[in-house]
Design an enzyme around this catalytic site. Structure first.
Site, PDB file in Angstrom:
ATOM      1  N   HIS A 158      13.124  48.917  -8.378  1.00  0.00           N
ATOM      2  CA  HIS A 158      12.660  49.944  -9.050  1.00  0.00           C
ATOM      3  C   HIS A 158      11.702  50.080  -9.543  1.00  0.00           C
ATOM      4  CE1 HIS A 158      14.014  53.051 -12.310  1.00  0.00           C
ATOM      5  NE2 HIS A 158      12.951  52.615 -12.741  1.00  0.00           N
ATOM      6  N   GLU A 159      11.171  48.873 -10.009  1.00  0.00           N
ATOM      7  CA  GLU A 159       9.798  48.825 -10.408  1.00  0.00           C
ATOM      8  C   GLU A 159       8.729  48.770  -9.131  1.00  0.00           C
ATOM      9  OE1 GLU A 159       8.809  49.435 -13.453  1.00  0.00           O
ATOM     10  OE2 GLU A 159      10.995  49.126 -13.942  1.00  0.00           O
ATOM     11  N   HIS A 162       8.091  52.287  -8.361  1.00  0.00           N
ATOM     12  CA  HIS A 162       7.010  52.907  -9.038  1.00  0.00           C
ATOM     13  C   HIS A 162       5.734  52.826  -8.481  1.00  0.00           C
ATOM     14  CE1 HIS A 162       9.537  54.855 -12.125  1.00  0.00           C
ATOM     15  NE2 HIS A 162       9.940  53.774 -12.782  1.00  0.00           N
ATOM     16  N   ASP A 236      12.897  57.748 -16.920  1.00  0.00           N
ATOM     17  CA  ASP A 236      11.504  58.346 -16.077  1.00  0.00           C
ATOM     18  C   ASP A 236      11.986  59.989 -15.700  1.00  0.00           C
ATOM     19  OD1 ASP A 236      10.952  56.003 -15.622  1.00  0.00           O
ATOM     20  OD2 ASP A 236      12.032  55.425 -13.880  1.00  0.00           O
TER      21      ASP A 236
HETATM   22 ZN    ZN Z   1      11.457  53.721 -13.961  1.00  0.00          ZN
END
Ligand code: ZN
Length: 352
Positions: A158-159, A162, A236
């Site tokens: 996930h990170e 981004h 988010d």
């Molecule tokens: Zn996030």
């Protein structure tokens, strides 16, 4: 005291309003009140009575905004006076790292750094404590890292999602670091270096931010599939909807054309915004929703494509992130550059 008169129910007979009436009379009455200067301060300029703002009442208005880099440096100098800083600590570097911080944030930052220094039994605050304090002021208390598990891998993807989308889109702010050390509510965090120029933001920049914010969810979905996506993207998605909606209703950045459909949102103030009413028909409301959807879907496609096209480097970065817990922006870009060209970002560097 300077609140809009006639607010609420009950009419203009209460004591506060009488005082304001009297003050307004004194301020521009027929009698000269020589030698008297009236100074007032408020943090709710939006609810002030309009009579107070008329010419001849308060002649000078000073807006106290979050300080710019020079202001931050000077605020830091004041708060650093009674603290012991190691010689290598540069207040200028701290000022550069903290766009958007208010005076109170900066004071808090130096206090946190001092507390950390005492806890680590050091004699003087070093850059290490400053960096930790900045993270803490921005994102909350540090938690204990997760043990390696499926959910840790998912958070890592996930990170990195981004970070990779933010890195590969030219209009996005550069990645400062990616970390799996939990802070506040977040299990992992991707930090971007915010730009000092806070005035105007272009359409390309907002689109890039939306894509970047969707990068986390996009990575979960592309890599783990529809069934495995998590609630981790909740925050988010909220940001994404806000940004996309504002593009349509406030900034005229959609096919609906250059229309402002919503006034600047503020808290509803009894008396002025007595009833919430929208400035458009239901038909327009449906079109707004459709435009918001189009923007978000477009940005999500951009994010998913970047994730799919860069799967190899993403896997490598995830392994590295799980091993090291934190990757800084420079290293991140170097690794990505081994696989695909990384666009140069032009960031405005203010002079001191
Ligand atoms: Zn996030």
């Amino acid at each position: 005291m300077g609140r809009q008169r006639g607010a609420g129910i009950g009419g203009g007979n209460d004591e506060r309003e009488q005082t304001l009436n009297q003050l307004l009379t004194e301020m521009d009455g027929f009698e000269g009140n020589t030698g008297i200067i009236i100074i007032a301060a408020t943090n709710r300029p939006d609810v002030l009575d309009s009579a107070l703002l008329r010419p001849g009442r308060f002649d000078r208005q000073v807006t106290v905004d979050a300080p710019d880099i020079k202001g931050r440096l000077e605020v830091l100098q004041v708060h650093a006076r009674n603290k012991k800083l190691a010689p290598e600590v540069s207040l200028e570097a701290i000022a550069r790292r903290t766009p958007g911080f208010t005076g109170a944030d900066l004071a808090n930052l130096l206090n946190e750094a001092a507390i950390l220094t005492a806890r680590r039994r050091k004699d003087a605050i070093t850059m290490l404590e400053i960096d930790d304090a900045v993270d803490r002021v921005v994102a909350g208390m540090e938690g204990t890292p997760l043990v390696d598990s499926k959910s840790k891998r998912l958070i890592a993807y996930h990170e990195i999602g981004h970070a990779i989308v933010g890195t590969l889109l030219q209009a996005h702010d550069p990645v400062q670091k990616v970390t799996l050390i939990p802070r506040g509510q977040a299990q992992g965090l991707t930090w971007f270096t915010p730009s000092e120029e806070q005035g105007l933001i272009s359409r390309a920049q907002i689109m890039a931010r939306i894509s970047g914010a969707l990068g986390g969810r996009a990575a979960e979905q592309v890599i783990f599939g529809d069934a495995e996506v998590t609630t981790g993207a909740g925050g988010d998605l909220q940001q994404v909807s806000n940004m996309a909606r504002q593009m349509v209703t406030r900034f005229g950045m959609s096919d609906l054309g250059p229309l402002s459909l919503e006034s600047q949102q503020g808290e509803v103030f009894l008396g002025r915004d007595w009833m919430t009413r929208s400035d458009y028909s239901e038909e327009i409301a449906a079109r707004i929703d459709a435009q918001v959807r189009t923007i978000v879907e477009h940005c999500y496609d951009v994010a998913c494509k970047l994730i799919r096209d860069n799967r190899v480097v993403i896997d490598r970065l995830v392994d590295l992130l799980i091993e090291k817990e934190t990757i800084d922006g420079e290293e991140f870009r170097q690794i990505v550059a081994e696989y695909t060209p990384v666009p140069e970002k032009e960031q405005y560097v203010p002079k001191l």
